[in-house]
Design a protein around this motif. Sequence first.
Motif, short mmCIF file in Angstrom:
data_model
loop_
_atom_site.label_atom_id
_atom_site.label_comp_id
_atom_site.label_asym_id
_atom_site.label_seq_id
_atom_site.Cartn_x
_atom_site.Cartn_y
_atom_site.Cartn_z
N UNK A 93 1.02 -0.88 -0.01
CA UNK A 93 0.05 0.08 -0.13
C UNK A 93 0.75 1.52 -0.05
N UNK A 94 0.42 2.10 -0.27
CA UNK A 94 1.56 3.80 -0.41
C UNK A 94 1.86 3.92 0.57
N UNK A 95 1.28 3.17 2.23
CA UNK A 95 1.82 3.46 3.62
C UNK A 95 2.50 3.44 4.31
N UNK A 96 3.26 2.26 3.23
CA UNK A 96 4.05 0.78 3.50
C UNK A 96 5.78 1.96 3.78
N UNK A 97 6.09 3.06 2.93
CA UNK A 97 6.98 3.35 2.65
C UNK A 97 6.83 4.66 4.20
N UNK A 98 5.74 4.89 5.19
CA UNK A 98 5.67 5.30 5.99
C UNK A 98 6.34 4.52 7.17
N UNK A 99 6.36 3.76 7.20
CA UNK A 99 6.26 2.57 7.87
C UNK A 99 7.65 2.39 8.35
N UNK A 100 8.51 3.05 7.81
CA UNK A 100 10.01 2.50 8.12
C UNK A 100 10.55 4.55 8.41
N UNK A 101 11.48 4.36 9.82
CA UNK A 101 11.33 5.94 10.60
C UNK A 101 12.83 5.56 10.81
N UNK A 102 13.17 7.15 10.23
CA UNK A 102 15.17 7.53 10.78
C UNK A 102 15.21 8.03 12.03
N UNK A 103 15.61 7.29 12.50
CA UNK A 103 16.05 7.88 14.01
C UNK A 103 16.76 8.77 14.15
#
Length: 170
Positions: A93-103
């Motif tokens: 889904x388009x939200x998949x990229x938002x699952x990765x957060x840079x610390x």
Amino acid sequence: MKPCQAPNCSNPAQSHGYCFRHGYLRTDDKHIRSKEKQRQKVLNARQKKPRNISFGFDKQLSLFRHLWRERKLVQGNVICEFTGENLNKYYGTPLWINCFAHILNKKNYPFWRLNPDNVCITSPEFHKIIDQGTYKDREEHPEWKWENWDELVLAMKDEYLRFKKENLLP
């Protein structure tokens, strides 16, 4: 006070016979040397090439795919370690990229943009709050592990400074 030496200027002279507006017309050695130094700084800055520290990845998307596969192989399901949410529903889904957060954010810590240790797989809502939220937003989710995130950020900042020092980065 003497007037400026520039033609048709009646402003008072400030330095070497010129007003602030016409200071660029100065011809004394000190002024010429300082202008030459500024020019050299600009030229040197243009000549410096940014260091390419890629950690084996050419772009973020390849890093994200690698992290997802690695986590899925180990756990079977991809779970956010801060919220406990199962993230498999976001895959594709388009939200998949938002699952990765840079610390450590990419703007202030550019050398670690592609470092897998600097990226956590989190729920999109958690990611949004850590990037754009306030402490009030955090209080709406007291069950989430905010302390763990804050400790991780502090530890990574120390690690980043060590990395820069070891690699002689600016």
